[in-house]
Enzyme design. Structure first.
Site, PDB file in Angstrom:
ATOM      1  N   HIS A  45      45.739  38.453  42.635  1.00 34.35           N
ATOM      2  CA  HIS A  45      45.760  39.280  43.597  1.00 34.35           C
ATOM      3  C   HIS A  45      47.925  40.257  44.358  1.00 34.35           C
ATOM      4  O   HIS A  45      48.486  39.809  42.963  1.00 34.35           O
ATOM      5  CB  HIS A  45      46.014  38.038  44.284  1.00 34.35           C
ATOM      6  CG  HIS A  45      46.288  38.215  45.905  1.00 34.35           C
ATOM      7  ND1 HIS A  45      46.711  38.302  46.749  1.00 34.35           N
ATOM      8  CD2 HIS A  45      44.834  37.777  46.593  1.00 34.35           C
ATOM      9  CE1 HIS A  45      46.206  38.214  48.136  1.00 34.35           C
ATOM     10  NE2 HIS A  45      44.983  38.339  48.367  1.00 34.35           N
ATOM     11  N   ASP A  78      38.358  34.330  46.425  1.00 32.31           N
ATOM     12  CA  ASP A  78      36.717  34.308  45.500  1.00 32.31           C
ATOM     13  C   ASP A  78      36.210  33.612  44.795  1.00 32.31           C
ATOM     14  O   ASP A  78      35.007  33.345  43.819  1.00 32.31           O
ATOM     15  CB  ASP A  78      36.390  35.667  45.066  1.00 32.31           C
ATOM     16  CG  ASP A  78      36.788  36.699  46.454  1.00 32.31           C
ATOM     17  OD1 ASP A  78      35.672  36.350  47.093  1.00 32.31           O
ATOM     18  OD2 ASP A  78      37.086  37.927  46.590  1.00 32.31           O
TER      19      ASP A  78
HETATM   20  C1  LIG Z   1      39.498  38.293  48.607  1.00 32.06           C
HETATM   21  C2  LIG Z   1      40.350  39.691  47.834  1.00 32.06           C
HETATM   22  O1  LIG Z   1      40.048  40.345  48.119  1.00 32.06           O
HETATM   23  S1  LIG Z   1      40.602  38.668  46.613  1.00 32.06           S
HETATM   24  C3  LIG Z   1      40.839  39.662  44.960  1.00 32.06           C
HETATM   25  C4  LIG Z   1      39.125  39.873  44.732  1.00 32.06           C
HETATM   26  N1  LIG Z   1      39.456  40.603  43.730  1.00 32.06           N
HETATM   27  C5  LIG Z   1      39.428  39.784  42.016  1.00 32.06           C
HETATM   28  O2  LIG Z   1      38.784  38.921  41.950  1.00 32.06           O
HETATM   29  C6  LIG Z   1      39.013  41.352  40.963  1.00 32.06           C
HETATM   30  C7  LIG Z   1      39.715  40.314  39.700  1.00 32.06           C
HETATM   31  N2  LIG Z   1      41.306  40.883  39.854  1.00 32.06           N
HETATM   32  C8  LIG Z   1      41.927  42.281  40.331  1.00 32.06           C
HETATM   33  O3  LIG Z   1      41.494  42.875  39.351  1.00 32.06           O
HETATM   34  C9  LIG Z   1      43.398  42.462  40.716  1.00 32.06           C
HETATM   35  O4  LIG Z   1      44.415  41.261  40.353  1.00 32.06           O
HETATM   36  C10 LIG Z   1      43.626  43.176  42.111  1.00 32.06           C
HETATM   37  C11 LIG Z   1      42.351  43.843  42.667  1.00 32.06           C
HETATM   38  C12 LIG Z   1      42.834  41.795  42.977  1.00 32.06           C
HETATM   39  C13 LIG Z   1      44.319  43.123  42.482  1.00 32.06           C
HETATM   40  O5  LIG Z   1      45.383  44.757  41.487  1.00 32.06           O
HETATM   41  P1  LIG Z   1      46.872  44.766  41.339  1.00 32.06           P
HETATM   42  O6  LIG Z   1      47.449  44.310  42.303  1.00 32.06           O
HETATM   43  O7  LIG Z   1      46.873  46.459  42.087  1.00 32.06           O
HETATM   44  O8  LIG Z   1      46.850  44.390  40.022  1.00 32.06           O
HETATM   45  P2  LIG Z   1      46.325  45.162  38.992  1.00 32.06           P
HETATM   46  O9  LIG Z   1      45.356  46.019  39.574  1.00 32.06           O
HETATM   47  O10 LIG Z   1      47.608  46.928  39.154  1.00 32.06           O
HETATM   48  O11 LIG Z   1      46.532  45.167  37.703  1.00 32.06           O
HETATM   49  C14 LIG Z   1      48.359  44.496  37.054  1.00 32.06           C
HETATM   50  C15 LIG Z   1      47.844  44.020  36.201  1.00 32.06           C
HETATM   51  O12 LIG Z   1      47.047  42.602  35.808  1.00 32.06           O
HETATM   52  C16 LIG Z   1      46.214  42.408  35.098  1.00 32.06           C
HETATM   53  N3  LIG Z   1      45.608  41.487  35.850  1.00 32.06           N
HETATM   54  C17 LIG Z   1      45.133  41.706  37.470  1.00 32.06           C
HETATM   55  N4  LIG Z   1      43.599  41.132  37.855  1.00 32.06           N
HETATM   56  C18 LIG Z   1      43.730  40.955  36.115  1.00 32.06           C
HETATM   57  C19 LIG Z   1      42.204  39.909  36.002  1.00 32.06           C
HETATM   58  N5  LIG Z   1      41.517  39.312  37.373  1.00 32.06           N
HETATM   59  N6  LIG Z   1      41.693  39.620  34.986  1.00 32.06           N
HETATM   60  C20 LIG Z   1      42.593  40.152  34.500  1.00 32.06           C
HETATM   61  N7  LIG Z   1      43.879  40.831  34.220  1.00 32.06           N
HETATM   62  C21 LIG Z   1      43.826  41.107  35.232  1.00 32.06           C
HETATM   63  C22 LIG Z   1      45.538  44.268  34.874  1.00 32.06           C
HETATM   64  O13 LIG Z   1      45.114  44.386  33.943  1.00 32.06           O
HETATM   65  C23 LIG Z   1      46.639  44.844  34.766  1.00 32.06           C
HETATM   66  O14 LIG Z   1      47.510  44.406  33.686  1.00 32.06           O
HETATM   67  P3  LIG Z   1      48.954  45.748  33.448  1.00 32.06           P
HETATM   68  O15 LIG Z   1      49.716  45.536  33.857  1.00 32.06           O
HETATM   69  O16 LIG Z   1      49.213  45.009  31.509  1.00 32.06           O
HETATM   70  O17 LIG Z   1      48.175  46.912  32.796  1.00 32.06           O
HETATM   71  O1  LIG Z   2      44.878  40.067  50.664  1.00 31.58           O
HETATM   72  C1  LIG Z   2      43.977  40.904  49.940  1.00 31.58           C
HETATM   73  O2  LIG Z   2      44.694  41.750  49.463  1.00 31.58           O
HETATM   74  C2  LIG Z   2      42.824  40.298  49.914  1.00 31.58           C
HETATM   75  C3  LIG Z   2      42.529  39.136  50.042  1.00 31.58           C
HETATM   76  O3  LIG Z   2      42.747  37.917  49.468  1.00 31.58           O
HETATM   77  C4  LIG Z   2      41.989  38.900  51.464  1.00 31.58           C
HETATM   78  O4  LIG Z   2      41.288  40.021  52.058  1.00 31.58           O
HETATM   79  O5  LIG Z   2      41.315  37.406  51.348  1.00 31.58           O
END
Ligand SMILES: CC(=O)SCCNC(=O)CCNC(=O)[C@H](O)C(C)(C)COP(=O)(O)OP(=O)(O)OC[C@H]1O[C@@H](n2cnc3c(N)ncnc32)[C@H](O)[C@@H]1OP(=O)(O)O
Ligand SMILES: O=C([O-])CC(=O)C(=O)O
Length: 374
Positions: A255, A311
């Site tokens: 997140h 999620d």
């Molecule tokens: C309601 C919602 O929207 S909640 C989020 C739902 N999304 C997911 O579950 C998808 C999986 N999660 C993700 O892709 C990310 O954690 C996000 C998009 C939610 C947040 O992204 P950001 O804050 O931009 O973090 P970013 O993508 O830069 O990741 C940072 C580091 O953590 C790692 N990382 C982040 N999430 C994950 C994951 N789910 N699994 C494995 N590694 C991860 C990345 O690979 C990155 O590693 P690095 O620094 O070695 O390259």
């Molecule tokens: O806050 C965020 O970036 C994503 C999230 O958890 C939501 O929208 O519920």
């Protein structure tokens, strides 16, 4: 020149709607802890709170509930559209287009939000979604029942039977937990549109479009696909290690704001467990896989501040309640629409068009060469 990629840590507005403590894993709607709201409130009351900034008194509550119940029906034009859609369409595309038809019917041109359009948006999302679910199952759509609460009626329209008390509570809590989350991508997308003083339906469509993506609201669908792909609890460790070794993400983990366990996931896990025990079979097997994914995931990603998000366990809850996985993001949208509206109202009150900058690093002064000379 410092560029804030992904607008990370950039504040775009002041808000009195939602506060997240990402370090401690706490979430408050209008100052109330979501633990209290999940235990004592319901979707309708919490929606009122989010929209109007205070808990309603009994008259305000009853009026709000009555308007929502009376506005659930969808127009013949929307029904005809839903009947005409192919059965393998992405449900978020279907929802987005149905909302677009609602906007056409109201014939709004610019920003002018009536109480009735707010009520219409919140009350009709579940009807649109369940209507399409039933058609995909080759079943007659079920008309809304005004004697039922918002969450109970949603499940009734999807499954054709009234939910048990436990199913109702799980759905209601899941919807409360999805109502708002500060400046997430879909809320921001809807604000970008609203800040141009475009109409509310266009703003909500932008929210739906952003929520659809697998990095945002589409992650619940991806999480369940992952649990199904794993198949059996014995496969979890190998699957997760393999996924991480291939730089693939664990869906439902990580997140932007929480660097610890998402409190919504904590609450949803309890409901997922309860439903898994009640329903047994595939639900129980998938729940146990999810629990194991959580354990292995936290072991490897926890030190980087990556934990289950909303999620992760909502996927099991929605599945147990009768939704097909492709529909999970639409269920999310049906709750989040309240948050989108609240943020739009708050932002436009003191509006400024959202127009950031891009730092140009291309060439300038290039000489135009006619096409036959290139
Ligand atoms: C309601 C919602 O929207 S909640 C989020 C739902 N999304 C997911 O579950 C998808 C999986 N999660 C993700 O892709 C990310 O954690 C996000 C998009 C939610 C947040 O992204 P950001 O804050 O931009 O973090 P970013 O993508 O830069 O990741 C940072 C580091 O953590 C790692 N990382 C982040 N999430 C994950 C994951 N789910 N699994 C494995 N590694 C991860 C990345 O690979 C990155 O590693 P690095 O620094 O070695 O390259
Ligand atoms: O806050 C965020 O970036 C994503 C999230 O958890 C939501 O929208 O519920």
């Amino acid at each position: 020149m410092e560029i804030k990629k992904g607008l990370e840590d950039v504040y775009v507005k002041e808000t009195e709607i939602t506060y997240i403590d990402g370090e401690l894993g706490r979430l408050y709607y209008r100052g109330y802890s979501i633990y209290d709201l999940a235990e004592f409130s319901n979707f309708e009351e919490t929606s009122y709170l989010i929209l109007y900034g205070k808990l309603p008194n009994i008259y305000e509550y009853e009026n709000f509930v009555k308007s929502l119940r009376e506005s659930r029906g969808i127009s013949d034009r929307v029904k005809e559209f839903l009947k005409s859609v192919k059965k393998n369409a992405d449900p978020m595309d279907v929802l987005r287009t149905a909302v677009s038809i609602m906007g056409l019917e109201e014939n709004t041109h610019t920003y002018n939000v009536s109480e009735q359009s707010i009520i219409n948006l919140i009350s009709k999302f579940p009807t649109i979604i369940s209507y399409y679910i039933r058609l995909r199952r080759d079943l007659e759509p079920v008309e809304p029942d005004t004697s039922l609460s918002h969450a109970a009626n949603f499940l009734y329209m999807v499954n054709g039977t009234k939910p048990s008390e436990e199913e109702y509570k799980a759905m209601d809590v899941a919807m409360i937990l999805h109502i708002d989350h500060e400046m997430n991508a879909s809320t921001f997308a809807s604000l970008v549109v609203a800040s141009t003083l475009s109409d509310i339906y266009s703003s909500i469509i932008a929210g739906i479009s952003a929520l659809k993506g697998p990095l945002h609201g589409g992650a619940n669908y991806e999480a369940l696909k992952m649990f199904k792909e794993i198949g059996y609890i014995e496969n979890v460790e190998k699957y997760i290690l393999n996924r991480l070794a291939n730089k693939q993400r664990i869906m439902g983990f990580g997140h932007r704001v929480y660097k610890t366990y998402d409190p919504r996931a904590r609450i949803l896990k309890a409901y997922a467990k309860l439903l898994a025990e009640k329903k047994g079979g595939e639900i129980k097997r998938l729940y146990e896989i999810a629990e194991k994914v959580e354990e292995i995931g936290i072991k490897h990603l926890g030190p980087k501040g990556i934990y289950p998000n909303v999620d992760f366990y909502s996927s099991i809850v929605f599945y147990a309640l009768g939704f097909e996985p492709e529909f999970f993001p639409t269920v999310f949208a049906s709750a989040r629409v309240t948050g989108w509206i609240a943020h739009i109202l708050e932002y436009v009150k003191d509006n400024k068009i959202i127009r950031p900058k891009a730092y140009y690093k291309g060439e300038i002064g290039r000489k135009y060469i006619p096409i036959d000379s290139r």
